[in-house]
Every structure is written in structure tokens, then in C-alpha cells.
Write an enzyme that holds these catalytic residues in place. Structure first.
Site, PDB file in Angstrom:
ATOM      1  N   CYS A 115       4.701 -21.770  53.200  1.00 37.96           N
ATOM      2  CA  CYS A 115       4.734 -23.239  53.158  1.00 37.96           C
ATOM      3  C   CYS A 115       5.711 -23.845  54.173  1.00 37.96           C
ATOM      4  O   CYS A 115       5.599 -25.020  54.518  1.00 37.96           O
ATOM      5  CB  CYS A 115       5.084 -23.719  51.761  1.00 37.96           C
ATOM      6  N   HIS A 239       8.745 -29.882  52.281  1.00 41.72           N
ATOM      7  CA  HIS A 239       9.643 -29.151  53.177  1.00 41.72           C
ATOM      8  C   HIS A 239       9.780 -29.939  54.478  1.00 41.72           C
ATOM      9  O   HIS A 239       8.777 -30.373  55.053  1.00 41.72           O
ATOM     10  CB  HIS A 239       9.064 -27.768  53.529  1.00 41.72           C
TER      11      HIS A 239
HETATM   12  N1  NAP Z   1       5.818 -23.123  45.515  1.00 41.44           N
HETATM   13  C1  NAP Z   1       5.426 -23.255  46.771  1.00 41.44           C
HETATM   14  O1  NAP Z   1       5.756 -24.245  47.453  1.00 41.44           O
HETATM   15  C2  NAP Z   1       4.555 -22.219  47.408  1.00 41.44           C
HETATM   16  C3  NAP Z   1       4.065 -22.457  48.691  1.00 41.44           C
HETATM   17  C4  NAP Z   1       3.259 -21.481  49.320  1.00 41.44           C
HETATM   18  C5  NAP Z   1       2.965 -20.318  48.654  1.00 41.44           C
HETATM   19  N2  NAP Z   1       3.473 -20.116  47.390  1.00 41.44           N
HETATM   20  C6  NAP Z   1       3.108 -18.872  46.728  1.00 41.44           C
HETATM   21  O2  NAP Z   1       2.246 -19.221  45.642  1.00 41.44           O
HETATM   22  C7  NAP Z   1       2.457 -18.311  44.568  1.00 41.44           C
HETATM   23  C8  NAP Z   1       2.791 -19.103  43.294  1.00 41.44           C
HETATM   24  O3  NAP Z   1       4.004 -19.801  43.512  1.00 41.44           O
HETATM   25  P1  NAP Z   1       4.527 -20.895  42.488  1.00 41.44           P
HETATM   26  O4  NAP Z   1       5.600 -21.633  43.191  1.00 41.44           O
HETATM   27  O5  NAP Z   1       3.390 -21.663  41.921  1.00 41.44           O
HETATM   28  O6  NAP Z   1       5.203 -19.972  41.370  1.00 41.44           O
HETATM   29  P2  NAP Z   1       5.476 -20.315  39.823  1.00 41.44           P
HETATM   30  O7  NAP Z   1       5.596 -21.770  39.610  1.00 41.44           O
HETATM   31  O8  NAP Z   1       6.621 -19.459  39.446  1.00 41.44           O
HETATM   32  O9  NAP Z   1       4.160 -19.809  39.091  1.00 41.44           O
HETATM   33  C9  NAP Z   1       3.807 -18.459  39.064  1.00 41.44           C
HETATM   34  C10 NAP Z   1       2.567 -18.305  38.218  1.00 41.44           C
HETATM   35  O10 NAP Z   1       2.200 -16.910  38.189  1.00 41.44           O
HETATM   36  C11 NAP Z   1       1.938 -16.540  36.850  1.00 41.44           C
HETATM   37  N3  NAP Z   1       2.219 -15.117  36.652  1.00 41.44           N
HETATM   38  C12 NAP Z   1       3.405 -14.483  36.714  1.00 41.44           C
HETATM   39  N4  NAP Z   1       3.249 -13.158  36.464  1.00 41.44           N
HETATM   40  C13 NAP Z   1       1.927 -12.962  36.269  1.00 41.44           C
HETATM   41  C14 NAP Z   1       1.141 -11.826  35.975  1.00 41.44           C
HETATM   42  N5  NAP Z   1       1.666 -10.630  35.862  1.00 41.44           N
HETATM   43  N6  NAP Z   1      -0.192 -12.000  35.829  1.00 41.44           N
HETATM   44  C15 NAP Z   1      -0.737 -13.228  35.954  1.00 41.44           C
HETATM   45  N7  NAP Z   1      -0.055 -14.342  36.226  1.00 41.44           N
HETATM   46  C16 NAP Z   1       1.278 -14.209  36.392  1.00 41.44           C
HETATM   47  C17 NAP Z   1       2.851 -17.416  36.010  1.00 41.44           C
HETATM   48  O11 NAP Z   1       2.343 -17.485  34.708  1.00 41.44           O
HETATM   49  P3  NAP Z   1       3.176 -18.138  33.489  1.00 41.44           P
HETATM   50  O12 NAP Z   1       2.827 -19.584  33.551  1.00 41.44           O
HETATM   51  O13 NAP Z   1       2.658 -17.438  32.307  1.00 41.44           O
HETATM   52  O14 NAP Z   1       4.644 -17.868  33.767  1.00 41.44           O
HETATM   53  C18 NAP Z   1       2.759 -18.731  36.767  1.00 41.44           C
HETATM   54  O15 NAP Z   1       1.623 -19.450  36.358  1.00 41.44           O
HETATM   55  C19 NAP Z   1       3.567 -17.352  45.021  1.00 41.44           C
HETATM   56  O16 NAP Z   1       2.963 -16.208  45.577  1.00 41.44           O
HETATM   57  C20 NAP Z   1       4.276 -18.140  46.098  1.00 41.44           C
HETATM   58  O17 NAP Z   1       4.898 -17.307  47.051  1.00 41.44           O
HETATM   59  C21 NAP Z   1       4.240 -21.023  46.748  1.00 41.44           C
END
Ligand code: NAP
Length: 333
Positions: A115, A239
Site C-alpha cells: 500500500c 499513506h
Molecule cells: N491494512 C492495509 O492498509 C493493507 C494494505 C495492503 C495490503 N494489506 C494486506 O492485506 C492483508 C490484510 O490486512 P488487514 O490490514 O486487513 O489485516 P487485519 O485487519 O489484521 O485483518 C486480518 C484478517 O485476517 C483474518 N485471519 C487471521 N488469521 C487467519 C487465518 N488463520 N485464517 C483465516 N483468516 C485469518 C482475521 O480474522 P479475524 O477477524 O477472525 O481476526 C482478519 O479478518 C494483509 O496481508 C496485509 O499485508 C493491508
């Protein structure tokens, strides 16, 4: 955080979803709202995933590795927002406005970019194509939602605690202790932390390495020189980047401005105008402003802001899926 944005986007953009099957870690009682219905999101069921036409992976590198390649091998389209496969030479890493040509019908696992680089990847794409960008230097000002929902919870908890105590003491600005943190490496409220990800032996952070390597892959510019300092700041979403681009040759500022003004996906503020994370948060485009000359004759300076959860993740993934539909590669199997 990304998953919920994605579900909302699929609804808002009228993506032709027949059935939505959301999943979670299964640790809580997660559910999402879609088209007026609340749908439970239980722990991942690998068989149910294999029945889907399209799977968005918005979880972690480990979850992406566990499911992505297996699903793609079975013919399921998989769009992954983690960093697990971005630099894999067989995996297209795609920002549709920039390199949709990297999509291939036989490469069913597709990665969305980091991102932090997305804003620059979009903003500099036409300049790079028309003139050539040889070197990029940047400092990022990254929102806490970029580190997921637990990090955002930490920001709010620290801010609440400090807001009660950090008042002007006797008219003097208070100094704050470093403070403990659990999710981010240092206390983030009222702070700036020059560490995003863990540090590598050469002193760069994981985020700084990703920005450089992914930008080279997306622009198809293997010799592009990139130096970056990635900094987490206590903004919620959006960002920001201060970027300096060294071009292959000197171009008039008016020509650079004209190219930026017609760069797909970019909205440029002119005459010293600029976006901020609060203004760009929740919006689809990448925003830029404060275009000016840098130190060298071929250098331009630019301020760029994009919503990390939207163009930096969920929106980009939805746009990739829309491109697959447009090409008629995606449909019921
Ligand atoms: N945040 C950003 O700005 C951004 C930007 C680009 C890319 N990303 C990428 O996008 C992905 C998600 O990021 P996020 O910020 O949305 O993270 P997040 O808010 O921490 O959410 C993570 C999600 O993954 C689920 N999860 C965790 N362990 C799991 C498992 N073993 N099996 C199935 N689901 C599982 C969690 O479920 P629960 O709800 O049950 O905890 C939650 O829904 C990451 O790979 C991150 O690097 C994020």
C-alpha cells in the site's frame, strides 16, 4: 480492515456476486454485512474456497501461502493482498491502471502491491513511460490502519490515555515518555516511528525493501534506483509520501504537470495545492500536489497521498477482478 472495505466495495461497485462466502480466523464471531444481509464469517473451509470462482485473500502471508497456489492450480482466480507472492516471478503483481498487461489467463494467482508504493506506482507511471524515471527517493508517512485492526486499536487506546494527561502543563509543551507498545514497535500516539516491518541486516526495513522491489516490478524498471525511509505516523487511513523523482532528461515543469494531470487514477492539485490523509481517506483516486523542481536539473519533488485500505489494497483488488470480468476470463466455472 481490508476485507471489510472489499465487501463494501463489491456492493458499491455492483460486482456481479452470486454468492458471497466470507471467512475469518474463526477466533471470534465474525460477520460481514452485504446487500442488507449479515453473513457469518466462520473459520476457513478449504473445500468451500475451492468451489468459488474467485477468492480474495485479505489475511496474512501464511494464509495466502496455505491456500493461494492450491486454489489457483484448481482453476480458481485468486487475488491476494499479502506480500507472500508479490515478488514471485510467475505471479503477476498488478495495478490495473499501470500494468494490466501483466495479467495472463493461465496465471490465476495475482498479487496486489504494497500500500505504500501504490500511490507512487500510480502517480509516476505516465512520467516513467513518457520520459523515464531513473531514481526515486522517498519518505513515507504511513497511517496506522496499514498495520491492521490491532494496530489501530493500539493507537486509539494510547491516544485516549494521553489525551487525559497530555495537556499544556503550565503553558509548556509536555514531553512524553517513549511508552510501551504491543503491536507496533514503539508508542504511536503523538509520535513518528521510522520502522515499518522488521529491519534487515543492511539496516533497511522490510517495508523499504518491498517498496523498491515492487516498484521495479510494476514499472518493469529493473535498474530503477530507489531509496526510501518508511515512517509510521498517527494518522488513521491514507499513506502520504514525499517523493523526489530523477528523470532521464530535464523536462519543463509544465510538461511534467501536464503528464501528471492525465495520469490514469491520479488527481493532481495545482498551484501549490496539496492533499492530506484526512482529505484523501475513504476516496478512490491517488492524490498528488506540491509539484516542484528538486535539487538537480532532472529532479522533481511531489507529495502523494492515497487511501491504503482502498487503492492500497481493497479497491485495487476489486479493479483487478473487474478487469478479469472485462476480459471474460472470470465467470461461473
Ligand atoms: N491494512 C492495509 O492498509 C493493507 C494494505 C495492503 C495490503 N494489506 C494486506 O492485506 C492483508 C490484510 O490486512 P488487514 O490490514 O486487513 O489485516 P487485519 O485487519 O489484521 O485483518 C486480518 C484478517 O485476517 C483474518 N485471519 C487471521 N488469521 C487467519 C487465518 N488463520 N485464517 C483465516 N483468516 C485469518 C482475521 O480474522 P479475524 O477477524 O477472525 O481476526 C482478519 O479478518 C494483509 O496481508 C496485509 O499485508 C493491508
Amino acid at each position: 480492515m481490508v476485507g471489510r472495505e472489499l465487501v463494501a466495495l463489491l456492493e458499491r461497485r455492483r460486482f456481479p456476486v452470486g454468492e458471497l462466502a466470507p471467512f475469518s480466523s474463526g477466533r471470534g464471531r465474525a460477520a460481514v454485512s452485504f446487500r442488507g444481509r449479515r453473513i457469518a464469517a466462520p473459520a476457513v473451509d478449504p473445500r468451500a474456497l475451492a468451489d468459488c470462482d474467485l477468492v480474495f485473500l485479505v489475511s496474512s502471508d501464511a494464509v495466502a501461502r496455505a491456500h493461494g497456489p492450491r486454489l489457483a492450480a484448481r482453476g480458481v482466480w485468486v487475488i491476494d493482498d499479502s506480500s507472500a507472492f508479490r515478488l514471485d516471478p510467475r505471479t503477476p503483481l498488478v495495478i490495473p491502471e499501470v500494468n494490466a498487461a501483466a495479467l495472463r489467463p493461465d496465471r490465476r494467482l495475482i498479487a496486489g502491491p504494497n500500500c505504500t508504493m501504490t500511490g507512487l506506482g500510480v502517480a509516476g507511471a505516465l512520467l516513467h513511460r513518457a520520459v523515464g524515471v531513473r531514481e526515486v527517493r522517498l519518505a513515507s508517512y504511513q497511517a496506522v490502519s496499514g498495520a491492521g485492526k490491532a494496530a489501530l486499536g493500539e493507537l486509539f487506546a494510547q491516544s485516549r490515555a494521553l489525551a487525559r494527561t497530555a495537556l499544556l502543563a503550565d503553558g509548556r509543551a509536555p514531553t512524553l515518555p517513549g511508552g510501551k507498545a504491543q503491536v507496533l514497535p514503539r508508542a504511536i500516539a503523538f509520535n513518528a516511528v521510522p520502522q515499518v516491518g522488521s529491519f534487515l541486516p543492511d539496516g533497511e526495513s522490510g517495508e523499504e525493501k518491498k517498496v523498491a522491489a515492487e516498484l521495479r516490478k510494476i514499472w518493469g524498471a529493473p535498474s530503477l534506483r530507489v531509496s526510501a525511509t518508511a515512517v509510521r505516523v498517527p494518522t488513521i487511513r491514507g499513506h502520504a509520501l514525499a517523493a523526489w523523482l530523477t528523470l532521464a532528461r530535464r523536462v519543463p515543469l509544465s510538461r511534467a504537470e501536464a503528464l501528471l494531470a492525465r495520469t490514469p487514477g491520479l488527481r493532481l492539485s495545482r498551484r501549490g495545492g496539496y492533499p492530506t490523509p484526512r482529505e484523501a481517506g475513504g476516496k478512490d483516486p491517488v492524490f498528488a500536489g506540491r509539484l516542484r523542481r528538486g535539487a538537480g536539473p532532472r529532479e522533481l519533488a511531489l507529495w502523494i497521498v492515497s487511501d491504503n485500505l482502498l487503492k492500497g489494497a481493497a479497491l485495487n483488488s476489486a479493479q483487478i477482478a473487474e478487469e478479469l470480468l472485462r476480459r471474460r476470463w472470470l465467470g461461473p466455472r
